[in-house]
Design a protein around this motif. Structure first.
Motif, short mmCIF file in Angstrom:
data_model
loop_
_atom_site.label_atom_id
_atom_site.label_comp_id
_atom_site.label_asym_id
_atom_site.label_seq_id
_atom_site.Cartn_x
_atom_site.Cartn_y
_atom_site.Cartn_z
N HIS A 250 57.84 -34.96 -6.46
CA HIS A 250 56.95 -33.81 -6.58
C HIS A 250 55.68 -34.14 -5.80
N ALA A 251 55.26 -33.23 -4.95
CA ALA A 251 54.06 -33.46 -4.14
C ALA A 251 53.15 -32.25 -4.23
N GLU A 252 51.88 -32.51 -4.30
CA GLU A 252 50.86 -31.46 -4.26
C GLU A 252 49.89 -31.80 -3.16
N GLN A 253 49.59 -30.81 -2.35
CA GLN A 253 48.73 -31.06 -1.21
C GLN A 253 47.93 -29.80 -0.92
N SER A 254 46.64 -29.96 -0.65
CA SER A 254 45.84 -28.77 -0.36
C SER A 254 44.66 -29.11 0.53
N ILE A 255 44.22 -28.12 1.25
CA ILE A 255 42.97 -28.16 2.00
C ILE A 255 42.16 -26.98 1.50
N SER A 256 41.00 -27.23 0.97
CA SER A 256 40.16 -26.17 0.43
C SER A 256 38.77 -26.23 1.06
N GLN A 257 38.24 -25.09 1.37
CA GLN A 257 36.88 -24.98 1.87
C GLN A 257 36.21 -23.82 1.15
N SER A 258 34.97 -24.00 0.78
CA SER A 258 34.26 -22.94 0.08
C SER A 258 32.79 -22.95 0.50
N GLN A 259 32.22 -21.78 0.60
CA GLN A 259 30.80 -21.64 0.91
C GLN A 259 30.22 -20.52 0.08
N ALA A 260 28.97 -20.64 -0.27
CA ALA A 260 28.28 -19.59 -1.01
C ALA A 260 26.85 -19.48 -0.52
N SER A 261 26.32 -18.30 -0.57
CA SER A 261 24.93 -18.07 -0.18
C SER A 261 24.32 -17.06 -1.15
N VAL A 262 23.25 -17.45 -1.80
CA VAL A 262 22.52 -16.55 -2.69
C VAL A 262 21.08 -16.52 -2.21
N GLN A 263 20.62 -15.33 -1.85
CA GLN A 263 19.27 -15.19 -1.32
C GLN A 263 18.56 -14.03 -1.98
N ASN A 264 17.25 -14.16 -2.16
CA ASN A 264 16.46 -13.11 -2.76
C ASN A 264 15.09 -13.12 -2.09
N ALA A 265 14.56 -11.96 -1.81
CA ALA A 265 13.24 -11.87 -1.20
C ALA A 265 12.51 -10.65 -1.76
N LEU A 266 11.21 -10.76 -1.89
CA LEU A 266 10.38 -9.66 -2.36
C LEU A 266 9.09 -9.65 -1.56
N CYS A 267 8.76 -8.52 -0.98
CA CYS A 267 7.50 -8.36 -0.26
C CYS A 267 6.67 -7.28 -0.94
N ALA A 268 5.42 -7.54 -1.10
CA ALA A 268 4.48 -6.52 -1.57
C ALA A 268 3.32 -6.54 -0.60
N SER A 269 3.01 -5.39 -0.01
CA SER A 269 2.00 -5.37 1.04
C SER A 269 1.16 -4.10 0.92
N GLY A 270 -0.10 -4.22 1.24
CA GLY A 270 -0.97 -3.05 1.29
C GLY A 270 -1.06 -2.49 2.69
N GLY A 271 -0.36 -3.11 3.62
CA GLY A 271 -0.37 -2.66 5.01
C GLY A 271 1.01 -2.79 5.60
N THR A 272 1.06 -3.01 6.89
CA THR A 272 2.33 -3.09 7.60
C THR A 272 3.06 -4.38 7.26
N PHE B 2 24.62 -16.93 7.89
CA PHE B 2 25.71 -17.16 8.83
C PHE B 2 26.61 -18.24 8.23
N GLN B 3 27.86 -17.92 8.00
CA GLN B 3 28.80 -18.89 7.44
C GLN B 3 30.03 -18.95 8.35
N HIS B 4 30.49 -20.15 8.62
CA HIS B 4 31.68 -20.34 9.45
C HIS B 4 32.50 -21.47 8.88
N GLN B 5 33.78 -21.26 8.79
CA GLN B 5 34.69 -22.32 8.36
C GLN B 5 35.78 -22.45 9.41
N LYS B 6 36.07 -23.68 9.77
CA LYS B 6 37.11 -23.94 10.75
C LYS B 6 37.96 -25.08 10.25
N ASN B 7 39.25 -24.89 10.27
CA ASN B 7 40.18 -25.96 9.93
C ASN B 7 41.17 -26.07 11.08
#
Length: 150
Positions: free
Chosen positions: A49-71, A81-86
Motif C-alpha cells: 500500500h502506498a500513499e503519495q501526494s504533492i500539495s501546495q496551498s496559499q492564502a491571502s487576507v487583506q484589509n484596508a480602511l481610509c478616512a480622509s477629509g480631502g482627496t 499576486f499568487q502563483h503556484q508551479k509544480n
C-alpha cells in the motif's frame, strides 16, 4: 514621565521586535529541514500500500480602511499576486512479490489558493482610484502523476 522610564520602554520595544525577528528567522531556517518527503511504500503481509501526494496551498487576507477629509488617491488598495508551479513528477512503482495480496496506491497532486480582501474608503472629498481590490492567481502543474504496479 522621566527619561529612565522612556528609555526602558524603548528598550522593551526593541527587545520585543528583536525576539519576533529571531523567531521568524528560526522558523524560516528550520522549515526546509523538518519538511518530509511524502513518498513512501510499505510492504504488508498481503501486498503493498502506498500513499503519495504533492500539495501546495496559499492564502491571502487583506484589509484596508481610509478616512480622509480631502482627496484620497491610490490609497487603501489591496493587491494579491499568487502563483503556484509544480514541474516535478509524482511517480510511484510497486511489486507485490507474488504473495497474492495485490497492491493499492493513493496518489494525488493538489493545489489551492484563496484570497479575502476588504477595502473601505470614507472621504469628505474626492476618492480617485482608491478602495480597489486586485487579485491575480495562477496554478501550473507541468509534471506527471504516474503509478506502476505489478
Amino acid at each position: 514621565m522621566n527619561k529612565t522610564n522612556i528609555h526602558n520602554k524603548n528598550q522593551n520595544k526593541k527587545l520585543l521586535v528583536a525576539s519576533i525577528a529571531m523567531v521568524v528567522a528560526l522558523a524560516l531556517f528550520a522549515s526546509p529541514i523538518v519538511a518530509m518527503d511524502d513518498a513512501f511504500a510499505t510492504k504488508k503481509k498481503k501486498g503493498n500500500h502506498a500513499e503519495q501526494s504533492i500539495s501546495q496551498s496559499q492564502a491571502s487576507v487583506q484589509n484596508a480602511l481610509c478616512a480622509s477629509g480631502g482627496t484620497t488617491f491610490l490609497s487603501c488598495n489591496n493587491v494579491s499576486f499568487q502563483h503556484q508551479k509544480n514541474s516535478g513528477n509524482n511517480a510511484l512503482a510497486q511489486d507485490d512479490d507474488d504473495d497474492n495480496g495485490g497492491n493499492s496506491a493513493d496518489q494525488s497532486i493538489s493545489q489551492s489558493q484563496s484570497s479575502s480582501q476588504n477595502s473601505q474608503v470614507v472621504s469628505g472629498g474626492d476618492t480617485i482610484g482608491s478602495g480597489n481590490n486586485i487579485n491575480v492567481q495562477s496554478q501550473e502543474n507541468s509534471g506527471s502523476n504516474a503509478a506502476a504496479q505489478s
